[in-house]
Structures are given as C-alpha cells and as structure tokens.
Motif scaffolding. Structure first.
Motif, PDB file in Angstrom:
ATOM      1  N   TYR A  24      68.935 -83.283 -45.469  1.00 17.89           N
ATOM      2  CA  TYR A  24      69.994 -82.275 -45.223  1.00 17.89           C
ATOM      3  C   TYR A  24      70.570 -81.681 -46.418  1.00 17.89           C
ATOM      4  O   TYR A  24      70.521 -82.615 -47.504  1.00 17.89           O
ATOM      5  N   LYS A  52      72.459 -78.058 -48.345  1.00 14.45           N
ATOM      6  CA  LYS A  52      73.390 -76.745 -48.136  1.00 14.45           C
ATOM      7  C   LYS A  52      72.395 -75.509 -48.214  1.00 14.45           C
ATOM      8  O   LYS A  52      71.447 -75.742 -49.070  1.00 14.45           O
ATOM      9  N   PRO A  53      72.332 -74.580 -47.440  1.00 17.43           N
ATOM     10  CA  PRO A  53      71.429 -73.637 -47.415  1.00 17.43           C
ATOM     11  C   PRO A  53      71.482 -72.764 -48.814  1.00 17.43           C
ATOM     12  O   PRO A  53      72.577 -72.709 -49.422  1.00 17.43           O
ATOM     13  N   MET A  66      73.920 -70.056 -49.210  1.00 13.10           N
ATOM     14  CA  MET A  66      75.277 -70.178 -49.147  1.00 13.10           C
ATOM     15  C   MET A  66      76.281 -70.203 -50.323  1.00 13.10           C
ATOM     16  O   MET A  66      75.706 -71.397 -51.362  1.00 13.10           O
ATOM     17  N   GLY A  80      81.640 -70.553 -39.450  1.00 11.96           N
ATOM     18  CA  GLY A  80      81.032 -71.104 -40.584  1.00 11.96           C
ATOM     19  C   GLY A  80      79.653 -71.700 -40.073  1.00 11.96           C
ATOM     20  O   GLY A  80      78.789 -71.605 -41.008  1.00 11.96           O
ATOM     21  N   VAL A  81      79.468 -72.263 -38.676  1.00 10.63           N
ATOM     22  CA  VAL A  81      78.388 -72.489 -38.400  1.00 10.63           C
ATOM     23  C   VAL A  81      77.120 -71.437 -38.211  1.00 10.63           C
ATOM     24  O   VAL A  81      76.089 -71.517 -38.740  1.00 10.63           O
ATOM     25  N   HIS A 125      77.400 -68.661 -39.981  1.00  8.38           N
ATOM     26  CA  HIS A 125      77.256 -68.208 -41.430  1.00  8.38           C
ATOM     27  C   HIS A 125      75.982 -68.981 -41.897  1.00  8.38           C
ATOM     28  O   HIS A 125      74.892 -68.491 -42.390  1.00  8.38           O
ATOM     29  N   LYS A 126      76.080 -70.278 -41.580  1.00  8.98           N
ATOM     30  CA  LYS A 126      74.901 -71.154 -42.159  1.00  8.98           C
ATOM     31  C   LYS A 126      73.747 -70.849 -41.245  1.00  8.98           C
ATOM     32  O   LYS A 126      72.424 -70.903 -42.134  1.00  8.98           O
ATOM     33  N   GLU A 138      70.196 -69.984 -43.318  1.00  6.31           N
ATOM     34  CA  GLU A 138      68.979 -70.598 -43.341  1.00  6.31           C
ATOM     35  C   GLU A 138      67.786 -69.559 -42.929  1.00  6.31           C
ATOM     36  O   GLU A 138      66.816 -69.773 -43.262  1.00  6.31           O
ATOM     37  N   TYR A 189      80.440 -65.549 -48.735  1.00  9.29           N
ATOM     38  CA  TYR A 189      79.583 -66.883 -48.325  1.00  9.29           C
ATOM     39  C   TYR A 189      78.352 -66.815 -48.262  1.00  9.29           C
ATOM     40  O   TYR A 189      77.546 -67.862 -48.388  1.00  9.29           O
ATOM     41  N   ILE A 190      77.606 -65.715 -47.936  1.00  7.03           N
ATOM     42  CA  ILE A 190      76.205 -65.615 -47.979  1.00  7.03           C
ATOM     43  C   ILE A 190      75.658 -64.652 -49.067  1.00  7.03           C
ATOM     44  O   ILE A 190      75.948 -63.491 -49.156  1.00  7.03           O
ATOM     45  N   LYS A 242      69.937 -70.624 -33.553  1.00 11.30           N
ATOM     46  CA  LYS A 242      69.041 -70.438 -34.884  1.00 11.30           C
ATOM     47  C   LYS A 242      67.808 -69.881 -34.311  1.00 11.30           C
ATOM     48  O   LYS A 242      67.207 -68.754 -34.933  1.00 11.30           O
TER      49      LYS A 242
END
Length: 251
Positions: free
Chosen positions: A12, A14-15, A18, A32-33, A35-36, A40, A66-67, A195
């Motif tokens: 795992y 962090k993307p 991000m 937040g999820v 955004h991730k 990704e 954040y992105i 996703k």
C-alpha cells in the motif's frame, strides 16, 4: 509487509497524485476516500497531464488542494457548464466535475440536465449525502422522507417539501447519457466497485459517445450528528433503499 525470506513487499502507498495537504473534511467523511479513488484512477490511466477537474462550491470546493492535477473552480452549480467549455475547447483532455448534492441537484439542476441531454463527453462525479454539509446541515433535494435537518427539524414532509430527488434516474432517461451508476465507499468491497465505476466513466469520456454520471451515496456524520460507524450503518439502512447501488444505465 515482510515475507518469510525477510523481503519487504510494498502492499500500500499513498496515491502519487495526492498532495501532502491536511484535508479539511470531518473524520469519517466519504469525500477523502473518493478523492483517493479519483487520484489513483487518473494515475493508473496515465492521464495526469490530460486531466482537468471542475470543483464548485460546497464541501468539495477545495478538491484542488488534494489532487495534483489541473483544476477550474466554477460558480455554485455551474460545473457542468464549465466542463462543457473545457472539453469542447480541448477534446483530448479528461474533463470531470466533482459535486455535492446541494450543488448538483439544487442550484445546478439545469446545468446538469442540459449537459447530460447534450451528451457532453465529460464525467460527473456526484457525492450524495442527503444534506447540505458545509453550510450547517440544511435539507437538500436528496434528503430522505422523515429525515431531520436544520431546516426541517421535524423531518422531511412530502406535502411540504416534496420527495427525494433521484437525479441519477432522471439523467439516465436522456439519450445523451452513456453511463449512470450509483456506488458507495463504506466498505473495502464497495471501494473497489466505486473505483471500477470511475475508471469506466473516465474511459468513456476519453472515447466519446456521451456523458458518464457516477453517483456516490455517502455519509455526512457531522450533519447527521452521528459517529462515523453509526453513519455508515444508518446509510445502509436508510439511504440504500432510497438510492440503490449498482448500474442504472450502461450503453
């Protein structure tokens, strides 16, 4: 993770897109999820240099913090109109909006419907938590019947306030819309499905052929005045029957 041979394997990270900025979202918030997942997916599709997000007013307004892609900020509700211009001027770009229910399904209803009706080659990501989160927990078009908010403290009454607005079902009827799906991010399995849906929507946008609309049924534990765990349970028991998960349209 360490294997039996003492080899370290990365499972795992962090993307890459991000940023290191501390998120302003409340603990337990679904934003937040999502955004991730957006970060990704853009990286996985190698579209970093082609991605342009449109973030309007609401809890999602600071998505550009954040992105790490190009962003345009739109006036309240106008994100699909701004995205239309961006995509028509630069058809090679991945253009998507990121909007809440108060923005998309209230002040932005006209922009949403007409962009979808025209079949603009954009993706609309719609976070539906059934309440106005940023401005104090007022009733939204998506608020459930009987649900209490700051502006309907005795619960939403259909005779006074109307019925919950299922805008995903509405836009699915439009011939310009290619893909409509409703997902959530409350469990690992749900995150994987969300996703996959975002990936499909972004792929459609790059291939042309119409609008893709991804609704994420989400929590607002602060607005709902619940713990994150209780909010997820309440969402499963009350939101999902009104907004069932799964694909609504796929052509």
């Amino acid at each position: 993770m360490t294997t039996n041979n003492n080899e370290e394997i990365l499972v795992y990270a962090k993307p890459s897109l991000m940023t290191d900025n501390t998120m302003h979202y409340c603990p337990g918030c679904s934003h937040g999820v999502v955004h991730k997942l957006v970060a990704e997916t853009i990286a996985d599709m190698e579209l970093t240099d082609k991605a342009v997000g449109v973030s309007p007013v609401g809890c999602s307004v600071l998505a550009y913090d954040y992105i790490d892609i190009d962003w345009a900020e739109a006036a309240h509700g106008r994100a699909p109109a701004v995205a239309t211009a961006l995509k028509r001027l630069s058809p090679e770009k991945l253009v998507f909006t990121y909007q809440g229910d108060g923005d998309l399904a209230a002040i932005g209803t006209a922009e949403t419907i007409h962009a979808c009706n025209r079949g603009e080659n954009i993706t609309i990501i719609f976070i539906n938590n059934a309440i106005y989160g940023m401005t104090g927990g007022q009733m939204a078009p998506t608020t459930l019947l009987g649900m209490k908010t700051a502006t309907c403290p005795e619960g939403r009454d259909p005779h006074l306030h109307g019925f919950p607005f299922k805008i995903a079902d509405m836009v699915a009827l439009l011939p310009g819309v290619r893909y409509v799906t409703r997902q959530s991010v409350h469990t690992p399995a749900a995150v994987r499905k969300a996703k996959k849906a975002i990936t499909k929507a972004f792929t459609n946008s790059m291939q042309g052929g119409g609008t893709s609309f991804v609704e994420i049924v989400a929590t607002c534990n602060s607005g709902w005045k619940m713990s994150p765990v209780a909010a997820n349970k309440w969402m499963e028991e009350h939101m999902f029957p009104e907004y069932p998960l799964g694909d609504v349209k796929d052509i």
